[in-house]
Design a protein around this motif. Sequence first.
Motif, PDB file in Angstrom:
ATOM      1  N   GLY A   1      -6.616  45.356  -5.713  1.00  0.00           N
ATOM      2  CA  GLY A   1      -5.555  46.329  -5.391  1.00  0.00           C
ATOM      3  C   GLY A   1      -5.128  46.210  -4.138  1.00  0.00           C
ATOM      4  N   ARG A   2      -4.418  47.155  -3.736  1.00  0.00           N
ATOM      5  CA  ARG A   2      -3.787  47.049  -2.445  1.00  0.00           C
ATOM      6  C   ARG A   2      -5.113  47.451  -1.311  1.00  0.00           C
ATOM      7  N   GLY A   3      -4.898  46.704  -0.230  1.00  0.00           N
ATOM      8  CA  GLY A   3      -5.602  46.869   0.843  1.00  0.00           C
ATOM      9  C   GLY A   3      -6.878  45.637   1.008  1.00  0.00           C
ATOM     10  N   TRP A   4      -6.658  44.964  -0.175  1.00  0.00           N
ATOM     11  CA  TRP A   4      -7.755  43.944  -0.354  1.00  0.00           C
ATOM     12  C   TRP A   4      -7.337  42.379   0.266  1.00  0.00           C
ATOM     13  N   GLN A   5      -8.326  41.810   0.641  1.00  0.00           N
ATOM     14  CA  GLN A   5      -8.096  40.581   1.105  1.00  0.00           C
ATOM     15  C   GLN A   5      -8.924  39.543   0.548  1.00  0.00           C
ATOM     16  N   ARG A   6      -8.422  38.332   0.650  1.00  0.00           N
ATOM     17  CA  ARG A   6      -9.436  37.131   0.217  1.00  0.00           C
ATOM     18  C   ARG A   6     -10.350  36.872   1.426  1.00  0.00           C
ATOM     19  N   VAL A   7     -11.638  36.247   1.472  1.00  0.00           N
ATOM     20  CA  VAL A   7     -12.312  35.864   2.377  1.00  0.00           C
ATOM     21  C   VAL A   7     -13.311  34.684   1.979  1.00  0.00           C
ATOM     22  N   ARG A   8     -12.922  33.724   2.889  1.00  0.00           N
ATOM     23  CA  ARG A   8     -13.661  32.492   2.704  1.00  0.00           C
ATOM     24  C   ARG A   8     -14.828  32.388   3.367  1.00  0.00           C
ATOM     25  N   PRO A   9     -16.077  32.722   2.841  1.00  0.00           N
ATOM     26  CA  PRO A   9     -17.456  32.917   3.558  1.00  0.00           C
ATOM     27  C   PRO A   9     -17.640  31.597   4.401  1.00  0.00           C
ATOM     28  N   ARG A  10     -17.938  31.872   5.710  1.00  0.00           N
ATOM     29  CA  ARG A  10     -18.388  30.626   6.545  1.00  0.00           C
ATOM     30  C   ARG A  10     -19.862  30.266   6.586  1.00  0.00           C
TER      31      ARG A  10
ATOM     32  N   ASP B   1     -16.765  42.571  -9.232  1.00  0.00           N
ATOM     33  CA  ASP B   1     -15.285  42.698  -8.970  1.00  0.00           C
ATOM     34  C   ASP B   1     -14.891  42.063  -7.534  1.00  0.00           C
ATOM     35  N   THR B   2     -15.951  41.856  -6.632  1.00  0.00           N
ATOM     36  CA  THR B   2     -15.686  41.599  -5.377  1.00  0.00           C
ATOM     37  C   THR B   2     -16.345  40.197  -5.013  1.00  0.00           C
ATOM     38  N   GLY B   3     -17.380  39.654  -5.611  1.00  0.00           N
ATOM     39  CA  GLY B   3     -17.910  38.417  -5.406  1.00  0.00           C
ATOM     40  C   GLY B   3     -18.947  38.611  -4.028  1.00  0.00           C
ATOM     41  N   GLY B   4     -19.520  37.448  -3.617  1.00  0.00           N
ATOM     42  CA  GLY B   4     -20.439  37.689  -2.536  1.00  0.00           C
ATOM     43  C   GLY B   4     -20.300  36.444  -1.782  1.00  0.00           C
ATOM     44  N   GLY B   5     -21.402  36.636  -0.688  1.00  0.00           N
ATOM     45  CA  GLY B   5     -21.127  35.534   0.347  1.00  0.00           C
ATOM     46  C   GLY B   5     -21.602  34.037  -0.268  1.00  0.00           C
ATOM     47  N   TRP B   6     -22.250  34.114  -1.183  1.00  0.00           N
ATOM     48  CA  TRP B   6     -22.937  32.697  -1.697  1.00  0.00           C
ATOM     49  C   TRP B   6     -21.866  32.108  -2.540  1.00  0.00           C
ATOM     50  N   SER B   7     -20.646  31.918  -2.210  1.00  0.00           N
ATOM     51  CA  SER B   7     -19.612  31.096  -2.479  1.00  0.00           C
ATOM     52  C   SER B   7     -18.606  30.843  -1.500  1.00  0.00           C
ATOM     53  N   THR B   8     -17.655  30.296  -2.224  1.00  0.00           N
ATOM     54  CA  THR B   8     -16.663  29.627  -1.114  1.00  0.00           C
ATOM     55  C   THR B   8     -15.405  30.747  -1.159  1.00  0.00           C
ATOM     56  N   ARG B   9     -15.220  31.713  -2.039  1.00  0.00           N
ATOM     57  CA  ARG B   9     -14.513  32.709  -1.955  1.00  0.00           C
ATOM     58  C   ARG B   9     -15.006  34.123  -2.460  1.00  0.00           C
ATOM     59  N   MET B  10     -14.483  35.026  -1.996  1.00  0.00           N
ATOM     60  CA  MET B  10     -14.765  36.596  -2.401  1.00  0.00           C
ATOM     61  C   MET B  10     -13.720  37.475  -1.823  1.00  0.00           C
ATOM     62  N   VAL B  11     -13.735  38.423  -2.132  1.00  0.00           N
ATOM     63  CA  VAL B  11     -12.870  39.742  -1.740  1.00  0.00           C
ATOM     64  C   VAL B  11     -13.346  40.705  -0.962  1.00  0.00           C
ATOM     65  N   ALA B  12     -12.628  41.254  -0.186  1.00  0.00           N
ATOM     66  CA  ALA B  12     -13.048  42.527   0.334  1.00  0.00           C
ATOM     67  C   ALA B  12     -11.890  43.221   1.126  1.00  0.00           C
TER      68      ALA B  12
END
Lengths: 396, 534
Positions: free
Chosen positions: A46-55, A146-157
Amino acid sequence: MKALKFERSVPKIAKARIAGALRPGAGASYGPLSLDETATEIALPGRGWQRVRPRLAGICGSDLATVDGRSSRYFEPIVSFPFVPGHEVVGSLDDGSRVVVEPVLGCATRQISPMCRACSAGDLGRCEQIAYGSLAPGLQSGFCCDTGGGWSTRMVAHESQLHSVPDMMTDEAAVMVEPSACAIHAALSAGSLDGGVVAVIGAGTLGLLTIAALQAFNKPAQILVGAKHPEQRTFATKLGATTVVEPSALRRAVRSAVGCMAMGDGEIERLTGGADVVFDCVGSSDSIQNALTMTRPGGRIVLVGMAGRTTVDLTPLWQREVALVGAYAYGQESLLNRRTFDLAFELVGTADLGRLVSATYPLDRYDDALRHAANAGSRGAVKIAFDLRNEKDSAR
Amino acid sequence: MSKLAKGARPGLVLEVDRSTPPTLFWHGEGYRLEKLPVGSRVIYAPEPHEPLADPRGAIRHALLNPLGESQPLPSLLFSGMKLTIAFDDISLPLPPMESPDIRQMVIEEVLEHAAIAGVDDIEIIAALALHRRMTEAELRHAVGDRVYDAFAPSGKLYNHDAEDPDGLTTVGQTRHGEDVIINKRAAESDLLIYVNINLVAMDGGWKSTATGLSGYQSLKSHHNVKTMRASRSFMDRHKSELHSSNWRMGDVLKNSGIKIFQIETTLNNDAFPGSFNFLQKREWEWTAKDRAAFIASSKALDRTPSRLKRNIFHSIKAPHRMTSVQAGEVEAVHEVTTENVYKQQLVVVEGQTDILTMGLPYICPYNVNSIMNPILVMCLGLGYFFNMYRNKPLVREGGVLIMSHPTPWEFHPVHHPSYIDFFEQVLSVTTDPEIIERDFEKKFAEDEWYKHLYRNSYAYHGVHPFYMWYWGSHALQHLGKVIIVGGDPKSVRRLGFTPASTLRDALEMATDVVGRDPSITHVHNPPIFMADVH
């Protein structure tokens, strides 16, 4: 995208439990965790969410308990499957800026209005709505489908979860911010410890960070630590422990420090006095029972390590009026009137906590990574993390 | 007087050549045979001296013919008097001797005289200072059932309590400001009779009363690093600051009017009974029976669990026999006693050595019926064996000491509770005796739980492990390196020493300190001897 997924499969969880019991970390090879190299990217909720590429994404004790099938069934209603583990995350946003994710999924992330009392007060860890709102159940990113997690190449936060990483801070340091926040919250949850004697059971990541947090923000007169492995003992001393002993000798060290009497004829069954506060950074039946033997009457045991189902004789808790309290996550620290994450960024920098990251692994070596993490102490390591910086993936 | 047994030979310094058989090294509750490099020296104790043919007769004679400014015992006893008999504790002799113990024989003779004189008010005290209390079985062994049953049930035979606030009295202070505090009952008696066993030259004299019946406040005057480093060695009274301090205290006791009748005894070094007799023989003289006993016992011990091995060794009662007894005025008595100890134990050795090797046995004064923990390993090697010299140490300054002992990380929780904490909380911080004394001693010495265990259980006093460390402080200062062969590496490192798997490895490591082609000397001890180094 690539992601390590944890599915709900009772037979696989049973296999993981057996494998993990035989060889810590082996649940990764036999349980419901698997690498999906062509996972579907998670949609923005939804609004206010962003994609994060875990490093970098750390492996924590609660992750290991999950992978080895040891987690309590308590969590079932507050997680949603399949989930991608990983809640200690430093990542990049689409604009390239680096962020640390504050993973608790409280009212703000769930678009719940009005917010619960805890979230209103800034105490995200105590959110009363973690199974409700616009997201599937999940106490944190890394346990919510719904959010994914850090053990991946993409998640949302959600934007409320994002903390900018200063340019000078390395990824290794930044990935220590979340666990440091947990430790700071524990160290401050006991109230002012000025001049007191505290004991820390366990010197894994949480134990070491609790020592650093106590030293930086609460300053008890003595910090006594039971540490099993040589590297842990070295780090404990460097981070501010005043006395570091073998775990079996901690009770004796506490007795010496406070000068109390003890029950037992040379061997100590329990102390008559004890430490003002004992931080249990292990969370097993034995560690809680041990904590009860060395906490003074009227003292406090802070359960920093995730406990699970345990069997403990609580008679001393009753007879000595000892408080047994948990310390989970973070929020607003009333003792210092500051956000825990702000304190964590500060501590990671001043105590150079990035040095606790001992090894990193690519996602496809997840079974090696988890075995290393499960045996970190005996292998001379502290924090093990996944390194996603060189992972190649394709959005689908 | 002690005399050489028929055929008893003096000590010997053997130079190892190609035909020399392997040398026996004690290794805790076991032993090993080691091939020493050609040219090494092995020092063997003198053979056991002829014991007194009639020990009870000799005791009676000594009581009636005292030395120095003393009247015969019967003249000192009178009806209505208060009489206290103090005796050396479980730490002497080593190994504990076969019954009847010397103390039993002496005390029985003294009590006969007391009975004839009509003395009713008699108390008998184990003079254990800060050592652990003796159990009933140990007291019975020391004084005999007859004495025990006559006195213990009515509370007239007991262990000295150095932490009883009502049980000690301050007698005075020496000119050096040392507090002289001893057992109140002993100090207030019309006569104090001290019954001693002088196993080594350190024992006896004023140390018996000034130390054995004292407490921490008094003992800290001489049980400290400075005193121990100034005692070269503490087995040589005239060069021992430990003894000078005790003798100053003795002057205070003497001048206070406390009347002391000292009875001192010496033993031969017949330390092991028949089945273990090979342990005190020279290897090239082993008979077929000795070799068979060695092989059989070694193999059996290899297969025996450590607890059982400990029980086997601690059940050994030594066939020591009395070689002399003298009574009377403390200093006069002790001069004769010391001479008799030297006659049995001295071995003349020419010159110091670069490397000193020794095998440490299962027992020292502080683990009778107990566990030889790592701190006691240090004390036995660097405290006792290193200091068994006159003139100068066997090993040169900057030289290397190689000891053989398993050095397990193991403690007797009842006997040595403060040792456990000393090992974990003190030695993990520093092994420097001066820093240990400055930063840690007071806290341990005044710890109420240790005091409680010392007084009510069977624990050595809280400060005792510190004294063990100070006992080795002269050696620590003198030596360039200490290596333990076959020890638990973790324990050995905690002691600040270097572990080695084999003697060969240890000798190789030692060359880093003393250079190539070092001189090597092995002390074949026990049986106990003392090197007179020229």
